[in-house]
Scaffold this motif. Sequence first.
Motif, short mmCIF file in Angstrom:
data_model
loop_
_atom_site.label_atom_id
_atom_site.label_comp_id
_atom_site.label_asym_id
_atom_site.label_seq_id
_atom_site.Cartn_x
_atom_site.Cartn_y
_atom_site.Cartn_z
N SER A 18 0.82 -1.21 0.00
CA SER A 18 0.00 0.00 0.00
C SER A 18 0.85 1.26 0.00
O SER A 18 0.52 2.23 -0.69
CB SER A 18 -0.95 0.00 1.19
N VAL A 19 1.95 1.24 0.73
CA VAL A 19 2.84 2.40 0.73
C VAL A 19 3.46 2.58 -0.66
O VAL A 19 3.55 3.71 -1.16
CB VAL A 19 3.93 2.25 1.81
N MET A 20 3.82 1.47 -1.30
CA MET A 20 4.36 1.56 -2.65
C MET A 20 3.32 2.11 -3.62
O MET A 20 3.63 2.91 -4.51
CB MET A 20 4.86 0.19 -3.12
N ARG A 21 2.08 1.69 -3.45
CA ARG A 21 0.99 2.17 -4.33
C ARG A 21 0.78 3.67 -4.12
O ARG A 21 0.59 4.41 -5.09
CB ARG A 21 -0.28 1.40 -4.04
N ILE A 22 0.78 4.11 -2.87
CA ILE A 22 0.60 5.53 -2.59
C ILE A 22 1.76 6.34 -3.19
O ILE A 22 1.55 7.39 -3.81
CB ILE A 22 0.48 5.78 -1.08
N LEU A 23 2.98 5.85 -3.01
CA LEU A 23 4.14 6.56 -3.57
C LEU A 23 4.09 6.59 -5.09
O LEU A 23 4.47 7.59 -5.71
CB LEU A 23 5.43 5.91 -3.08
N THR A 24 3.64 5.51 -5.71
CA THR A 24 3.50 5.48 -7.16
C THR A 24 2.47 6.50 -7.61
O THR A 24 2.69 7.24 -8.58
CB THR A 24 3.11 4.07 -7.64
N GLY A 25 1.33 6.55 -6.92
CA GLY A 25 0.31 7.54 -7.26
C GLY A 25 0.81 8.96 -7.12
O GLY A 25 0.53 9.82 -7.97
N ARG A 42 1.78 3.54 -17.93
CA ARG A 42 2.86 2.60 -17.63
C ARG A 42 2.73 2.02 -16.22
O ARG A 42 2.85 0.81 -16.03
CB ARG A 42 4.21 3.29 -17.76
N TYR A 43 2.48 2.85 -15.23
CA TYR A 43 2.51 2.42 -13.84
C TYR A 43 1.13 2.29 -13.20
O TYR A 43 1.00 1.71 -12.13
CB TYR A 43 3.33 3.39 -12.99
N GLY A 44 0.11 2.83 -13.84
CA GLY A 44 -1.21 2.86 -13.22
C GLY A 44 -2.11 1.70 -13.53
O GLY A 44 -3.18 1.58 -12.94
N GLY A 45 -1.71 0.84 -14.43
CA GLY A 45 -2.59 -0.27 -14.79
C GLY A 45 -3.85 0.25 -15.45
O GLY A 45 -3.79 1.01 -16.41
N ARG A 46 -5.01 -0.15 -14.91
CA ARG A 46 -6.29 0.28 -15.47
C ARG A 46 -6.88 1.45 -14.70
O ARG A 46 -8.06 1.77 -14.88
CB ARG A 46 -7.27 -0.88 -15.47
N ALA A 47 -6.10 2.10 -13.87
CA ALA A 47 -6.61 3.22 -13.07
C ALA A 47 -6.91 4.41 -13.98
O ALA A 47 -6.21 4.67 -14.94
CB ALA A 47 -5.59 3.63 -12.01
N GLU A 48 -7.98 5.12 -13.65
CA GLU A 48 -8.38 6.25 -14.48
C GLU A 48 -7.63 7.53 -14.11
O GLU A 48 -7.60 8.47 -14.89
CB GLU A 48 -9.89 6.48 -14.40
N SER A 49 -7.03 7.58 -12.91
CA SER A 49 -6.26 8.75 -12.51
C SER A 49 -5.30 8.37 -11.39
O SER A 49 -5.40 7.30 -10.80
CB SER A 49 -7.20 9.87 -12.02
N SER A 50 -4.38 9.28 -11.11
CA SER A 50 -3.44 9.03 -10.02
C SER A 50 -4.16 9.07 -8.68
O SER A 50 -3.77 8.38 -7.73
CB SER A 50 -2.31 10.06 -10.05
N GLY A 51 -5.23 9.83 -8.59
CA GLY A 51 -6.02 9.87 -7.37
C GLY A 51 -6.64 8.52 -7.03
O GLY A 51 -6.74 8.15 -5.87
N ALA A 52 -7.06 7.80 -8.06
CA ALA A 52 -7.63 6.47 -7.83
C ALA A 52 -6.56 5.51 -7.30
O ALA A 52 -6.85 4.68 -6.44
CB ALA A 52 -8.21 5.93 -9.13
N ILE A 53 -5.34 5.65 -7.78
CA ILE A 53 -4.24 4.81 -7.29
C ILE A 53 -3.97 5.13 -5.82
O ILE A 53 -3.79 4.22 -5.00
CB ILE A 53 -2.98 5.03 -8.15
N ILE A 54 -3.94 6.40 -5.49
CA ILE A 54 -3.70 6.81 -4.11
C ILE A 54 -4.83 6.34 -3.21
O ILE A 54 -4.59 5.85 -2.09
CB ILE A 54 -3.51 8.34 -4.03
N ASP A 55 -6.07 6.45 -3.68
CA ASP A 55 -7.22 5.99 -2.90
C ASP A 55 -7.10 4.50 -2.58
O ASP A 55 -7.32 4.07 -1.44
CB ASP A 55 -8.53 6.25 -3.63
N ARG A 56 -6.78 3.70 -3.59
CA ARG A 56 -6.63 2.25 -3.36
C ARG A 56 -5.51 1.97 -2.37
O ARG A 56 -5.61 1.06 -1.55
CB ARG A 56 -6.35 1.54 -4.67
N GLY A 57 -4.44 2.76 -2.45
CA GLY A 57 -3.35 2.59 -1.50
C GLY A 57 -3.76 2.92 -0.07
O GLY A 57 -3.37 2.22 0.87
N VAL A 58 -4.55 3.96 0.07
CA VAL A 58 -5.02 4.34 1.42
C VAL A 58 -5.96 3.27 1.97
O VAL A 58 -5.88 2.91 3.15
CB VAL A 58 -5.70 5.73 1.39
#
Length: 85
Positions: A18-25, A42-58
């Motif tokens: 989760s920390v890695m996901r948050i840092l990636t976002g 490249r790094y987000g997979g199927r995420a629609e935004s960096s905010g979605a990546i950070i949300d999943r990490g949280v």
Amino acid sequence: MIFTKLARIVAWLVLVGSVMRILTGLGIATEILGPYEEALRRYGGRAESSGAIIDRGVYALLVATALGTLAEIGIALARKVEGSK
């Protein structure tokens, strides 16, 4: 006791992920990893935004905290039961 130890290991793995996901976002959002759209693809997979990546990490961070807390409670109870015998 095996399940509490396993839960503790899983909690640590989820915490690190989760920390890695948050840092990636955050890296995508601040464009440290490259231009936003390119880094998101490249790094987000199927995420629609960096905010979605950070949300999943949280969310994963909250799950890791809860699982780790439950594991610690289980270990403390097991030690207390062993100590009272």
